[in-house]
Design a protein around this motif. Structure first.
Motif, short mmCIF file in Angstrom:
data_model
loop_
_atom_site.label_atom_id
_atom_site.label_comp_id
_atom_site.label_asym_id
_atom_site.label_seq_id
_atom_site.Cartn_x
_atom_site.Cartn_y
_atom_site.Cartn_z
N ALA A 120 1.36 5.62 5.86
CA ALA A 120 2.70 6.17 6.11
C ALA A 120 2.93 6.46 7.59
CB ALA A 120 2.90 7.46 5.31
N ARG A 121 1.90 6.27 8.42
CA ARG A 121 2.04 6.53 9.85
C ARG A 121 3.16 5.68 10.43
NH1 ARG A 121 -2.83 5.92 10.78
NH2 ARG A 121 -3.48 8.11 10.91
N PRO A 122 4.07 6.25 11.25
CA PRO A 122 5.16 5.46 11.84
C PRO A 122 4.66 4.26 12.61
CG PRO A 122 5.53 7.80 12.19
CD PRO A 122 4.14 7.67 11.62
N ALA A 123 5.47 3.21 12.67
CA ALA A 123 5.05 1.96 13.30
C ALA A 123 4.62 2.18 14.73
CB ALA A 123 6.20 0.95 13.23
N ALA A 124 5.32 3.02 15.48
CA ALA A 124 4.97 3.23 16.90
C ALA A 124 3.62 3.89 17.07
CB ALA A 124 6.05 4.09 17.55
N ALA A 125 3.14 4.59 16.02
CA ALA A 125 1.86 5.30 16.12
C ALA A 125 0.71 4.50 15.56
CB ALA A 125 1.96 6.65 15.40
N ARG A 126 1.00 3.34 14.96
CA ARG A 126 -0.08 2.54 14.40
C ARG A 126 -0.70 1.67 15.47
NH1 ARG A 126 3.84 1.72 10.38
NH2 ARG A 126 4.14 -0.45 10.98
N PRO A 127 -2.03 1.47 15.43
CA PRO A 127 -2.66 0.61 16.44
C PRO A 127 -2.19 -0.82 16.30
CG PRO A 127 -4.23 1.21 14.70
CD PRO A 127 -2.98 2.04 14.48
N ALA A 128 -1.94 -1.47 17.43
CA ALA A 128 -1.48 -2.85 17.41
C ALA A 128 -2.63 -3.78 17.03
CB ALA A 128 -0.93 -3.23 18.78
N LEU A 146 0.83 -1.21 0.00
CA LEU A 146 0.00 0.00 0.00
C LEU A 146 0.86 1.26 0.00
CD1 LEU A 146 -2.89 -0.98 2.45
CD2 LEU A 146 -3.00 -0.74 -0.04
N LEU A 147 2.00 1.22 0.70
CA LEU A 147 2.94 2.33 0.61
C LEU A 147 3.40 2.53 -0.83
CD1 LEU A 147 5.34 2.04 3.70
CD2 LEU A 147 3.96 4.03 3.07
N PHE A 196 6.84 11.17 -2.31
CA PHE A 196 7.88 10.18 -2.60
C PHE A 196 8.87 10.03 -1.44
CE2 PHE A 196 10.85 7.60 -4.67
CZ PHE A 196 10.33 7.15 -5.87
N PRO A 197 9.49 11.12 -0.94
CA PRO A 197 10.44 10.95 0.16
C PRO A 197 9.80 10.43 1.44
CG PRO A 197 10.10 13.28 -0.34
CD PRO A 197 9.48 12.50 -1.45
N VAL A 198 8.58 10.85 1.75
CA VAL A 198 7.92 10.34 2.95
C VAL A 198 7.63 8.85 2.81
CG1 VAL A 198 5.80 10.46 4.33
CG2 VAL A 198 6.97 12.55 3.66
N GLY A 199 7.24 8.43 1.62
CA GLY A 199 7.02 7.01 1.39
C GLY A 199 8.28 6.20 1.58
N MET A 200 9.41 6.72 1.11
CA MET A 200 10.69 6.03 1.29
C MET A 200 11.07 5.94 2.77
SD MET A 200 11.71 5.01 -1.60
CE MET A 200 11.43 5.30 -3.34
N SER A 201 10.87 7.04 3.51
CA SER A 201 11.15 7.01 4.94
C SER A 201 10.27 6.01 5.66
CB SER A 201 10.96 8.40 5.54
OG SER A 201 11.97 9.28 5.13
N ALA A 202 8.99 5.98 5.30
CA ALA A 202 8.06 5.04 5.93
C ALA A 202 8.45 3.60 5.64
CB ALA A 202 6.64 5.32 5.45
N ALA A 203 8.92 3.34 4.44
CA ALA A 203 9.35 1.98 4.09
C ALA A 203 10.58 1.57 4.88
CB ALA A 203 9.64 1.89 2.60
N GLY A 204 11.39 2.54 5.30
CA GLY A 204 12.61 2.23 6.03
C GLY A 204 12.49 2.37 7.53
N ASP A 205 11.27 2.39 8.07
CA ASP A 205 11.08 2.56 9.50
C ASP A 205 11.82 1.52 10.34
OD1 ASP A 205 9.63 4.89 9.51
OD2 ASP A 205 7.67 3.92 9.56
N GLY A 232 3.33 15.63 11.57
CA GLY A 232 3.28 14.20 11.30
C GLY A 232 3.07 13.90 9.81
N ARG A 233 3.40 12.68 9.46
CA ARG A 233 3.36 12.30 8.04
C ARG A 233 1.97 12.38 7.43
NH1 ARG A 233 6.81 6.70 8.67
NH2 ARG A 233 8.89 7.62 8.93
N VAL A 234 0.97 11.86 8.13
CA VAL A 234 -0.36 11.71 7.51
C VAL A 234 -0.97 13.07 7.21
CG1 VAL A 234 -2.68 10.78 7.81
CG2 VAL A 234 -0.70 9.47 8.62
N LEU A 235 -0.97 13.97 8.20
CA LEU A 235 -1.57 15.29 7.99
C LEU A 235 -0.84 16.06 6.89
CD1 LEU A 235 -3.75 17.23 8.90
CD2 LEU A 235 -2.18 18.10 10.65
N VAL A 236 0.48 15.97 6.88
CA VAL A 236 1.26 16.67 5.85
C VAL A 236 0.94 16.11 4.46
CG1 VAL A 236 3.59 17.00 4.93
CG2 VAL A 236 3.13 17.39 7.36
N LEU A 237 0.86 14.80 4.35
CA LEU A 237 0.56 14.20 3.05
C LEU A 237 -0.82 14.59 2.55
CD1 LEU A 237 2.07 10.61 3.37
CD2 LEU A 237 2.88 12.47 1.93
N ARG A 238 -1.80 14.60 3.46
CA ARG A 238 -3.16 14.96 3.03
C ARG A 238 -3.24 16.42 2.62
NH1 ARG A 238 -6.30 11.32 7.65
NH2 ARG A 238 -6.08 9.34 6.51
#
Length: 403
Positions: free
Chosen positions: A391-399, A222-223, A325-334, A282-288
């Motif tokens: 793109a939300r960082p792993a620590a901020a995603r619901p488990a 999805l990323l 594009f850069p935010v997607g790359m950062s999210a992929a490399g979390d 944060g990533r999500v608000l900036v991307l939207r």
């Protein structure tokens, strides 16, 4: 990497990656800013230009799936150096084709050049992700800002050479040589390469399984789709904005190059601001938010009857297309342990759109014109808006619930 050497190595590698990104953007922008001259020199229509660019995209698609494995075996520095050499050789063939007026030779050179550019691009993103972890800061937007700075400089050189009536063959030959030499110097600053030591048989099978594993991860795919939307938005402007200005408003090639420069300048400014915006919102608000900017700018550029308002739309479009594009790359490399595999997947999906989508718009432009054809990318932008949550960082995603 520990001790006093780590900060110094990180700073040196950061500068080296910044230069490598900038040179990549500079080479690419010099090419696309002279597309009107190439079109006129060979007498090509919109559909024929689209097919020519699609051939170049085919070369990139050949390189994308292979680059990760090559970089893993030989290191990103040697991969970038080899790929940039291939791209320079391709530009040499392109110059011969333009000089002789033979479209087939130009297409063959473009195929080879884009093999090199794509391999170089993916490898430098892998190195950028590694540097992010060394310096422990989310600086990928800064690297992509360097790419945009390179495109601004390239568009400026393209405009000046068009104004000065410099033959496109001389222009591209000189640029390709200068860029190849610059890359050879820059990659000396990359992080030290530590090759993996695994047994030949089972090691290769494990590496292949790991490489394919990313394609089975829902978030990673999805990323990739989200990055695809933003990559198509940026790539379409790179390929068609200059021609859209020239043909849509009956202006000169130099004004078309300036229009492209306006777009990439806006992208550069947003990418320079990206680190601070991401830290605050944060990533999500900036991307939207940036997606909405891109949509508004695209509609202004494609529908305005006035050149000045269309160029204002290009500014908004550039601001909005900058960070996906850069935010997607950062999210992929979390997660560092899986970063290379995930970045490779996201890069492949994103660059596929970046390289194949825009040429297809040339076929649509045969029927509705360049500017109106670009309106089609509003659809993937809406998709990117809807998927920005991944793109939300792993620590901020619901488990996920256990069981």
């Amino acid at each position: 990497m520990t001790g006093a050497r780590a900060p110094g190595i990180g700073r040196r590698a950061t500068v080296a990656v910044l230069v490598t990104f900038a040179l990549n953007g500079f080479l690419f922008a010099n090419w696309v800013s002279r597309l009107p001259a190439v079109r006129d020199l060979l007498g090509l229509g919109p559909g024929q230009m689209g097919l020519l660019l699609l051939i170049g995209s085919a070369g990139s698609l050949l390189a994308l799936p292979l680059t990760g494995g090559v970089a893993q075996r030989f290191g990103t520095a040697r991969t970038v150096l080899g790929a940039s050499t291939v791209s320079a050789a391709g530009f040499g063939v392109m110059v011969l084709g333009l000089h002789a007026g033979i479209v087939g030779v130009l297409a063959a050179g473009l195929l080879l050049a884009m093999v090199g550019v794509a391999g170089w691009d993916v490898a430098m993103n892998l190195e950028g992700g590694a540097v992010e972890h060394v310096v422990e800061r989310q600086i990928m937007p800064r690297f992509h800002a360097a790419f945009s700075m390179g495109t601004v400089a390239g568009a400026g050189v393209g405009a000046l050479t068009a104004l000065g009536h410099v033959p496109v063959t001389v222009h591209l030959a000189v640029v390709a040589l200068v860029v190849a030499l610059g890359v050879a110097v820059a990659v000396r600053g990359f992080l030290p390469f530590a090759p993996a030591t695994t047994a030949a048989g089972h090691g290769r099978r494990r590496q292949l399984a790991a490489a394919l594993g990313g394609w089975r991860e829902g978030r990673t795919v999805l990323l990739g789709v989200m990055v695809l939307a933003f990559a198509l938005t940026e790539g379409a402007a790179n390929d068609w904005l200059a021609l859209s200005v020239v043909d849509g408003f009956g202006t000169s090639d130099a004004v078309g190059a300036v229009g492209f420069g306006v777009f990439v300048t806006a992208m550069t400014l947003m990418r320079l601001a990206g680190e601070r915006l991401l830290a605050r919102f944060g990533r999500v608000l900036v991307l939207r938010g940036t997606t909405v900017l891109a949509l508004c700018g695209l509609l202004l550029f494609g529908l305005s009857p006035w050149l000045w308002l269309s160029l204002a739309g290009a500014v908004l479009w550039g601001l909005g297309a900058a960070l996906g594009f850069p935010v997607g790359m950062s999210a992929a490399g979390d997660e560092p342990l899986k970063a290379a595999m995930r970045v490779s997947v996201v890069s492949t999906v994103g660059y596929t759109a970046f390289l194949t989508g825009p040429p297809l718009l040339g076929l649509l432009a045969d029927h509705v014109g360049y500017r109106h054809a670009l309106l089609a990318i509003a659809v993937p932008l809406v998709v990117g808006f809807c998927l920005s949550g991944v793109a939300r960082p792993a620590a901020a995603r619901p488990a996920r619930p256990a069981g």
